[in-house]
Design an enzyme around this catalytic site. Structure first.
Site, PDB file in Angstrom:
ATOM      1  N   ARG A 238       0.777  -1.023  -0.161  1.00  0.00           N
ATOM      2  CA  ARG A 238       0.069  -0.152  -0.121  1.00  0.00           C
ATOM      3  C   ARG A 238       0.670   1.179  -0.083  1.00  0.00           C
ATOM      4  NH1 ARG A 238      -5.249   1.549   3.545  1.00  0.00           N
ATOM      5  NH2 ARG A 238      -5.970   0.163   2.126  1.00  0.00           N
TER       6      ARG A 238
ATOM      7  N   HIS B 194      -7.523   0.635  -6.112  1.00  0.00           N
ATOM      8  CA  HIS B 194      -7.555  -0.074  -5.156  1.00  0.00           C
ATOM      9  C   HIS B 194      -8.199  -1.500  -5.624  1.00  0.00           C
ATOM     10  CE1 HIS B 194      -7.870  -1.376  -1.146  1.00  0.00           C
ATOM     11  NE2 HIS B 194      -8.727  -0.273  -0.455  1.00  0.00           N
TER      12      HIS B 194
ATOM     13  N   GLN C 193     -10.178  -3.858  -2.954  1.00  0.00           N
ATOM     14  CA  GLN C 193     -11.623  -3.152  -2.645  1.00  0.00           C
ATOM     15  C   GLN C 193     -12.466  -3.599  -3.744  1.00  0.00           C
ATOM     16  OE1 GLN C 193     -12.210  -1.552   0.438  1.00  0.00           O
ATOM     17  NE2 GLN C 193     -14.169  -1.902  -0.489  1.00  0.00           N
TER      18      GLN C 193
ATOM     19  N   ASP D 113     -17.374   7.364  -1.297  1.00  0.00           N
ATOM     20  CA  ASP D 113     -16.085   7.168  -0.408  1.00  0.00           C
ATOM     21  C   ASP D 113     -15.584   8.281   0.306  1.00  0.00           C
ATOM     22  OD1 ASP D 113     -13.599   6.229   0.590  1.00  0.00           O
ATOM     23  OD2 ASP D 113     -12.610   6.330  -1.590  1.00  0.00           O
TER      24      ASP D 113
ATOM     25  N   CYS E 235     -16.254   1.883   1.021  1.00  0.00           N
ATOM     26  CA  CYS E 235     -15.270   0.899   1.144  1.00  0.00           C
ATOM     27  C   CYS E 235     -14.722   1.033   2.768  1.00  0.00           C
ATOM     28  CB  CYS E 235     -14.247   1.309   0.248  1.00  0.00           C
ATOM     29  SG  CYS E 235     -13.675   2.849   0.355  1.00  0.00           S
TER      30      CYS E 235
ATOM     31  N   ARG F 149     -13.604  -8.380   2.009  1.00  0.00           N
ATOM     32  CA  ARG F 149     -12.110  -8.443   1.577  1.00  0.00           C
ATOM     33  C   ARG F 149     -11.397  -9.644   1.933  1.00  0.00           C
ATOM     34  NH1 ARG F 149     -10.083  -3.083   1.692  1.00  0.00           N
ATOM     35  NH2 ARG F 149      -8.388  -3.929   1.080  1.00  0.00           N
TER      36      ARG F 149
HETATM   37  N1   CP Z   1     -11.225  -0.142   2.567  1.00  0.00           N
HETATM   38  C1   CP Z   1      -9.896   0.153   3.098  1.00  0.00           C
HETATM   39  O1   CP Z   1      -9.046  -0.388   2.165  1.00  0.00           O
HETATM   40  O2   CP Z   1      -9.567   0.062   4.282  1.00  0.00           O
HETATM   41  P1   CP Z   1      -8.439   0.274   5.034  1.00  0.00           P
HETATM   42  O3   CP Z   1      -7.635   1.712   4.881  1.00  0.00           O
HETATM   43  O4   CP Z   1      -8.531   0.187   6.722  1.00  0.00           O
HETATM   44  O5   CP Z   1      -7.304  -0.782   4.850  1.00  0.00           O
HETATM   45  N1  NVA Z   2     -10.093   6.814  -1.233  1.00  0.00           N
HETATM   46  C1  NVA Z   2      -9.545   6.405  -0.030  1.00  0.00           C
HETATM   47  C2  NVA Z   2      -9.823   4.676   0.279  1.00  0.00           C
HETATM   48  C3  NVA Z   2      -9.628   4.346   1.543  1.00  0.00           C
HETATM   49  C4  NVA Z   2      -9.512   3.024   1.609  1.00  0.00           C
HETATM   50  C5  NVA Z   2      -8.096   6.925   0.395  1.00  0.00           C
HETATM   51  O1  NVA Z   2      -7.289   6.513  -0.636  1.00  0.00           O
HETATM   52  O2  NVA Z   2      -7.573   7.308   1.503  1.00  0.00           O
END
Ligand code: CP
Ligand code: NVA
Length: 307
Positions: free
Chosen positions: A102, A129, A132, A224, A264, A292
């Site tokens: 990530r 993502h 997700q 989101d 999400c 997930r």
């Molecule tokens: N939806 C999601 O990816 O959540 P986190 O940021 O908690 O991993």
């Molecule tokens: N769009 C958000 C998703 C978090 C899971 C971010 O990138 O922070």
């Protein structure tokens, strides 16, 4: 399937197979059937951003599959002090069986995959993502009994989550309508490619600035956060711009009477949606979060075992 870097890399068959395997692993998990398909395998998880769901679901998923996972905060490993992605990829390839990462730049994830010799899974970048979106489409399948012809309306920021959803809908034959404010649209190239692919698979991608238009007759309404990780400095300005895009009772009433709400998570009540939406009986955000786990187990089995 060598890596999971973005949804559009998947073929239609790979996508369908992942959905079926997710279903199988979820059913087995509920019955308490042991499926140690990754006995002796190790997943390294590099995090340059915060996470609750991604970290915990990968860690638990790996454990349930009989493997081991390693949390690597980018603040602690040498990558965060300037060691190259090339060296990191080559070293980690000697210890691990796969890497989940990530981070900010999609190009860093692509580089990690091309430099190393083991599968790489994108656990979120500024652009995509994919994990997700797999869980999201599986959740829609569970709720609606099919994917083809379903209408998913996404309202809010044209961000990583929206991009992966557009790509997944295009593959699955789901109609995707997206409403974003001017200046916060999805990436035009991602949308163009998704449109072409959707057409081949019998669905449509609709882009608008009007949330009412996007939500009209939708089977699924999705939003989101307005402030993604890394955009904290823009919060004040964004909240002002996005307020007309809030998913509330009035907007939701434009959707079909049996529509469901997805997010999400993490969610911010009173901003991208009101409390009465996310806490309503038609909100399936916790099923979605659970999925997930099952979807990522399917991804890991596909990438890390001979099956
Ligand atoms: N939806 C999601 O990816 O959540 P986190 O940021 O908690 O991993
Ligand atoms: N769009 C958000 C998703 C978090 C899971 C971010 O990138 O922070």
């Amino acid at each position: 399937m060598k890596h999971l870097l973005k949804i559009s890399d998947l073929t239609e068959t790979e996508f369908t197979n992942l959905m079926s395997l997710t279903q199988k692993l979820k059913t087995e998990n509920k019955k308490g059937v042991d499926h140690k398909l990754l006995n002796g395998k190790t997943l390294g998880m590099i995090f340059a951003k915060s996470s609750t769901r991604t970290r915990v679901s990968f860690e638990v998923g790996m454990h349930q599959l009989g493997g081991y996972s390693l949390f690597l905060s980018s603040a602690d490993i040498q990558l965060g002090r300037g060691e190259t992605i090339y060296d990191t990829a080559n070293v980690l390839s000697r210890y691990l069986d796969a890497i989940m990462i990530r981070t900010f730049k999609q190009s860093d994830v692509e580089e990690l995959a091309s430099c190393g010799t083991i599968p790489v899974i994108n656990g979120l970048t500024d652009e995509h993502h994919p994990c997700q979106a797999l869980a999201d489409l599986f959740t829609i399948y569970e709720q609606k009994g099919c994917l083809t012809g379903v209408k998913l309306a996404y309202v809010g920021d044209g961000n990583n989550v929206a991009h992966s959803l557009a790509e997944a809908c295009a593959i699955a034959g789901v109609n995707f309508s997206v409403a974003t404010p001017k200046g916060y649209e999805c990436d035009a190239e991602i949308i163009d490619r998704a449109e072409q692919r959707a057409r081949k698979n019998g669905s449509r991608i609709m882009v608008t600035t009007d949330p009412q238009e996007a939500v009209a007759n939708a089977d699924v309404v999705y939003t989101d956060t307005w402030v993604s990780m890394g955009q904290e400095d823009e919060k004040k300005e964004r909240v002002g711009v996005f307020m007309p895009y809030q998913v509330n009772k009035k907007l939701f009433s434009q959707a079909k009477p049996d529509a469901v709400f997805l997010h999400c998570l993490p969610a911010y009540r009173g901003l991208e949606m009101t409390e009465d939406i996310i806490d309503a009986p038609f909100s399936v955000v916790f099923d979605q979060a659970e999925n997930r786990l099952h979807a990522q187990k399917a991804v890991m089995v596909r990438l890390m075992s001979a099956q």
